[in-house]
Design a protein around this motif. Structure first.
Motif, PDB file in Angstrom:
ATOM      1  N   GLY A 157       0.837  -1.142  -0.119  1.00  0.00           N
ATOM      2  CA  GLY A 157      -0.048   0.054   0.009  1.00  0.00           C
ATOM      3  C   GLY A 157       0.730   1.296  -0.036  1.00  0.00           C
ATOM      4  N   ALA A 158       2.224   1.130  -0.328  1.00  0.00           N
ATOM      5  CA  ALA A 158       3.091   2.356  -0.160  1.00  0.00           C
ATOM      6  C   ALA A 158       2.714   3.166  -1.430  1.00  0.00           C
ATOM      7  CB  ALA A 158       4.568   2.087   0.149  1.00  0.00           C
ATOM      8  N   VAL A 159       2.809   4.547  -1.281  1.00  0.00           N
ATOM      9  CA  VAL A 159       2.816   5.216  -2.609  1.00  0.00           C
ATOM     10  C   VAL A 159       4.162   5.974  -2.619  1.00  0.00           C
ATOM     11  CG1 VAL A 159       1.706   7.083  -3.743  1.00  0.00           C
ATOM     12  CG2 VAL A 159       0.373   5.449  -2.295  1.00  0.00           C
ATOM     13  N   ILE A 160       4.750   5.792  -3.788  1.00  0.00           N
ATOM     14  CA  ILE A 160       6.295   6.648  -4.124  1.00  0.00           C
ATOM     15  C   ILE A 160       6.163   7.300  -5.233  1.00  0.00           C
ATOM     16  CG2 ILE A 160       8.763   5.853  -4.089  1.00  0.00           C
ATOM     17  CD1 ILE A 160       8.205   3.295  -2.729  1.00  0.00           C
ATOM     18  N   ARG A 161       6.661   8.481  -4.816  1.00  0.00           N
ATOM     19  CA  ARG A 161       6.559   9.693  -6.215  1.00  0.00           C
ATOM     20  C   ARG A 161       8.232   9.831  -6.209  1.00  0.00           C
ATOM     21  NH1 ARG A 161       2.435  11.273  -2.926  1.00  0.00           N
ATOM     22  NH2 ARG A 161       0.177  10.804  -3.689  1.00  0.00           N
ATOM     23  N   PRO A 162       8.497  10.607  -7.573  1.00  0.00           N
ATOM     24  CA  PRO A 162       9.911  10.796  -7.702  1.00  0.00           C
ATOM     25  C   PRO A 162      10.140  12.181  -6.933  1.00  0.00           C
ATOM     26  CG  PRO A 162       8.417  11.296  -9.748  1.00  0.00           C
ATOM     27  CD  PRO A 162       7.526  10.479  -8.780  1.00  0.00           C
ATOM     28  N   ASP A 184      10.952 -12.586   1.685  1.00  0.00           N
ATOM     29  CA  ASP A 184      10.140 -12.019   0.772  1.00  0.00           C
ATOM     30  C   ASP A 184      10.299 -10.371   0.557  1.00  0.00           C
ATOM     31  OD1 ASP A 184       9.216 -14.750   0.599  1.00  0.00           O
ATOM     32  OD2 ASP A 184       7.648 -14.440   2.129  1.00  0.00           O
ATOM     33  N   ILE A 185       9.869 -10.147  -0.518  1.00  0.00           N
ATOM     34  CA  ILE A 185       9.313  -8.745  -0.697  1.00  0.00           C
ATOM     35  C   ILE A 185       7.764  -8.689  -0.904  1.00  0.00           C
ATOM     36  CG2 ILE A 185       9.337  -6.682  -1.995  1.00  0.00           C
ATOM     37  CD1 ILE A 185      12.205  -7.368  -2.845  1.00  0.00           C
ATOM     38  N   ILE A 186       7.104  -8.222   0.017  1.00  0.00           N
ATOM     39  CA  ILE A 186       5.604  -8.181   0.058  1.00  0.00           C
ATOM     40  C   ILE A 186       5.433  -6.636  -0.514  1.00  0.00           C
ATOM     41  CG2 ILE A 186       3.550  -8.498   1.141  1.00  0.00           C
ATOM     42  CD1 ILE A 186       5.178 -10.737   0.775  1.00  0.00           C
ATOM     43  N   ALA A 187       4.858  -6.523  -1.719  1.00  0.00           N
ATOM     44  CA  ALA A 187       4.609  -5.150  -2.203  1.00  0.00           C
ATOM     45  C   ALA A 187       3.173  -4.992  -2.824  1.00  0.00           C
ATOM     46  CB  ALA A 187       5.691  -4.598  -3.063  1.00  0.00           C
ATOM     47  N   ASP A 188       2.396  -5.719  -2.301  1.00  0.00           N
ATOM     48  CA  ASP A 188       0.879  -5.777  -2.902  1.00  0.00           C
ATOM     49  C   ASP A 188       0.451  -4.210  -2.661  1.00  0.00           C
ATOM     50  OD1 ASP A 188       0.914  -7.039  -0.189  1.00  0.00           O
ATOM     51  OD2 ASP A 188      -1.147  -6.483  -0.316  1.00  0.00           O
ATOM     52  N   ARG A 189      -0.281  -3.964  -3.870  1.00  0.00           N
ATOM     53  CA  ARG A 189      -0.836  -2.455  -3.831  1.00  0.00           C
ATOM     54  C   ARG A 189      -0.065  -1.577  -3.724  1.00  0.00           C
ATOM     55  NH1 ARG A 189      -6.465  -3.372  -3.344  1.00  0.00           N
ATOM     56  NH2 ARG A 189      -7.137  -5.170  -2.478  1.00  0.00           N
ATOM     57  N   LEU A 190       1.174  -1.615  -3.941  1.00  0.00           N
ATOM     58  CA  LEU A 190       2.301  -0.647  -4.138  1.00  0.00           C
ATOM     59  C   LEU A 190       1.805   0.343  -5.384  1.00  0.00           C
ATOM     60  CD1 LEU A 190       5.325   0.678  -3.452  1.00  0.00           C
ATOM     61  CD2 LEU A 190       6.113  -1.139  -5.118  1.00  0.00           C
ATOM     62  N   THR A 191       2.158   1.473  -5.300  1.00  0.00           N
ATOM     63  CA  THR A 191       1.869   2.308  -6.013  1.00  0.00           C
ATOM     64  C   THR A 191       3.428   3.073  -6.432  1.00  0.00           C
ATOM     65  OG1 THR A 191      -0.461   2.742  -6.162  1.00  0.00           O
ATOM     66  CG2 THR A 191       0.951   4.582  -7.066  1.00  0.00           C
ATOM     67  N   VAL A 192       4.081   3.160  -7.617  1.00  0.00           N
ATOM     68  CA  VAL A 192       5.185   3.800  -7.973  1.00  0.00           C
ATOM     69  C   VAL A 192       5.074   4.998  -9.070  1.00  0.00           C
ATOM     70  CG1 VAL A 192       7.514   3.668  -8.429  1.00  0.00           C
ATOM     71  CG2 VAL A 192       6.451   1.805  -6.863  1.00  0.00           C
ATOM     72  N   ARG A 213       0.763  -0.993  -8.813  1.00  0.00           N
ATOM     73  CA  ARG A 213       0.578   0.222 -10.068  1.00  0.00           C
ATOM     74  C   ARG A 213       1.935   0.745 -10.300  1.00  0.00           C
ATOM     75  NH1 ARG A 213      -2.621   4.655  -9.275  1.00  0.00           N
ATOM     76  NH2 ARG A 213      -3.176   4.874 -11.580  1.00  0.00           N
ATOM     77  N   LEU A 214       2.302   0.556 -11.349  1.00  0.00           N
ATOM     78  CA  LEU A 214       3.784   0.822 -11.807  1.00  0.00           C
ATOM     79  C   LEU A 214       3.762   1.951 -12.827  1.00  0.00           C
ATOM     80  CD1 LEU A 214       5.800  -2.434 -11.591  1.00  0.00           C
ATOM     81  CD2 LEU A 214       5.349  -0.815  -9.478  1.00  0.00           C
ATOM     82  N   ILE A 215       3.458   3.438 -12.701  1.00  0.00           N
ATOM     83  CA  ILE A 215       3.196   4.336 -13.704  1.00  0.00           C
ATOM     84  C   ILE A 215       4.485   4.736 -14.048  1.00  0.00           C
ATOM     85  CG2 ILE A 215       1.898   6.177 -14.170  1.00  0.00           C
ATOM     86  CD1 ILE A 215       0.251   5.360 -11.741  1.00  0.00           C
ATOM     87  N   ASN A 216       4.910   4.737 -15.524  1.00  0.00           N
ATOM     88  CA  ASN A 216       6.055   5.413 -16.088  1.00  0.00           C
ATOM     89  C   ASN A 216       5.892   5.570 -17.550  1.00  0.00           C
ATOM     90  OD1 ASN A 216       8.534   6.750 -16.119  1.00  0.00           O
ATOM     91  ND2 ASN A 216       9.742   4.760 -16.165  1.00  0.00           N
TER      92      ASN A 216
END
Length: 491
Positions: A157-162, A184-192, A213-216
């Motif tokens: 659930g983290a949200v990471i922006r530039p 493990d890396i548990i990153a479900d619902r991560l937004t980058v 969601r990986l937005i680039n």
């Protein structure tokens, strides 16, 4: 730092640290940390106070010290560069004025869940237990390149922006390249919002990107070249705007991209070339918007519906043992025609082998026939005739009953024609009784004789019909022999 310099809020944190007790400044358990810039001195703690506690703070006999803080505004920069911290760091729902510095540090455990940060610099950090950034809002690069985490990394659930600073321009917002994760890396619902860079990383367990969601757009959304995971890479319902690059990845379990949406309209949307993957799942995915590159990859099982593939694919050297779901070969063949490099014989052989693996010989023959037809169209025009004859007569040996059908049709034609008008005998009184069926068979089959052809001579257009039957018989015999020979060679 002198103890008399502490504010009331800092005094609470200082007194609780030796006992590992928590200090909660929140007004409610659901309070968001995004408004932390407006929090007053009653809940503000200087970063230098926290550093003093973590590096050399007080302790009590029989108690385990630790920093446990909720809803605090952290002013200044928490600088733990190269520090060795034996105490757990738990700072939930906190707001950080500046990005924490943990470069090269050796830490016990770090929990920053639900916090708001302007970034995190922790390249080459060593964490003994766990690093949690779950549900964090981070407006700046998270630098974890070369990190060594003996437990797990949690980014749910983290949200990471530039970042917005000049020196952060063009920098990937989330950097995990060459990291080593022992579980493990548990990153479900991560937004980058930008690139997730994890190339060269080693994960002993799984990488979970379900519903991430990986937005680039126009760039690389997931940069995971030479990634190595111990079990699975999950991306169920993943949304990727930009390239998903898995070149050279090693995934012994499942690459699970069920219902994933991948889009990079002006380039490659999915690049999984030179990979080694156990099971590759593209189940119920919408059509990939962009090129799919699977060159030289080795898969044990590939699950993909025909509607998943884009108009252009790159499959040169792709090998797989089993193909699911099991569909008629006619539904799989159009994919081979979408190959960017045109006709690739190996692709047809690979598909035919997959049908043989599950015991579908009819499907394998259909693929082999399609291969020969496709190959014929690559030849010069003047050399295509012989292949066309083999196709029409016996289907290149894959349709042997077709020759029997042609033979039956020609026998019927001769039977009717010569039954209505008997040819004249060459030696009246010595010729056997005329039989239109066996006379036609004598004309058609060059190696069988019933004595009819030598005893009778047609005239007029019936003579031309006999010539046609003789030539057609030789063509049928020759193409049938070629088809049988080809079938024996395959066996």
């Amino acid at each position: 730092m002198e103890i008399t310099d502490l504010t009331p809020a800092e005094r609470r944190v200082w007194d609780a640290f030796p006992r590992g007790e928590g200090v909660d400044f929140r007004e409610g358990p659901d309070e968001s940390s995004e408004d932390g810039a407006s929090w007053g001195p009653e809940r503000t703690v200087r970063a230098e106070v926290l550093r003093t506690l973590l590096v050399g703070g007080p302790s009590e006999h029989g108690r385990v010290p630790g920093l446990k803080l909720y809803g605090a505004r952290i002013s200044g920069k928490l600088d733990l560069k190269y520090a060795v911290v034996d105490h757990p760091i738990r700072m939930r729902s906190c707001w950080f004025e500046r990005k924490p510095m943990m470069y090269g540090a050796q830490l016990r455990a770090v929990v920053l869940g639900d916090s708001t940060l302007p970034g995190l610099t922790a390249a080459t950090v060593r964490v003994d237990v766990v690093l949690r950034l779950s549900r964090c809002t981070i407006d700046g690069p998270v630098r974890l390149a070369g990190a060594r985490i003996n437990g797990g990394l949690f980014l749910q659930g983290a949200v990471i922006r530039p970042g917005s600073l000049p020196d952060e321009a063009g920098e990937p917002p989330l950097q995990l390249n060459h990291a080593e994760i022992s579980t493990d890396i548990i990153a479900d619902r991560l937004t980058v919002h930008g690139q997730l860079r994890i190339n060269g990383a080693t994960i002993a367990g799984q990488l979970n990107l379900d519903r991430a969601r990986l937005i680039n757009p126009g760039g690389i959304a997931l940069h995971a070249e030479t990634l190595s995971v111990g079990t699975d890479l999950r991306g169920s319902r993943l949304e990727a705007e930009g390239m998903v690059n898995l070149t050279g990845a090693r995934i012994p379990g499942q690459l699970y991209l069920a219902r994933a949406r991948m889009a990079n309209p002006d380039g490659v949307a999915l690049r999984a070339s030179s990979c080694s993957i156990g099971e590759f799942w593209l189940r119920k995915c919408p059509p990939v918007d962009g090129i799919v590159n699977l060159r030289r990859s080795q898969l044990d099982m590939l699950y993909a519906e025909p509607g998943t593939w884009p108009p252009v694919v790159r499959t040169e050297g792709l090998s797989y043992r089993v193909l699911h779901p099991h569909l008629p070969a006619e539904e799989r063949l159009p994919l081979l025609e979408r190959e960017e490099n045109g006709y690739l014989p190996y692709s047809y052989e690979q598909l035919a082998a997959a049908y043989r693996t599950v015991g579908d010989e009819a499907g394998a023959r259909t693929v082999q026939l399609a291969k020969l037809r496709r190959h014929r169209h690559t030849l010069p025009r003047h050399t295509r005739l012989w292949g066309l004859l083999q196709d029409v007569t016996v289907g290149y040996g894959f349709r042997p009953l077709r020759a029997a059908g042609w033979l039956l049709l020609l026998v019927l034609t001769g039977w009717i024609a010569y039954g209505l008008h008997h040819p004249r005998p060459l030696k009246p009184g010595e010729a056997p009784d005329f039989n239109p069926v066996f006379y036609t068979i004598d004309l058609l089959l060059p190696i069988i004789g019933f004595g009819q052809e030598e005893a009778f001579a047609p005239s007029g257009w019936y003579q031309w019909l006999s010539y046609l039957l003789i030539v057609t018989g030789w063509i049928l015999a020759t193409t049938t022999a070629a088809g049988v020979s080809r079938s024996l060679q395959r066996q």
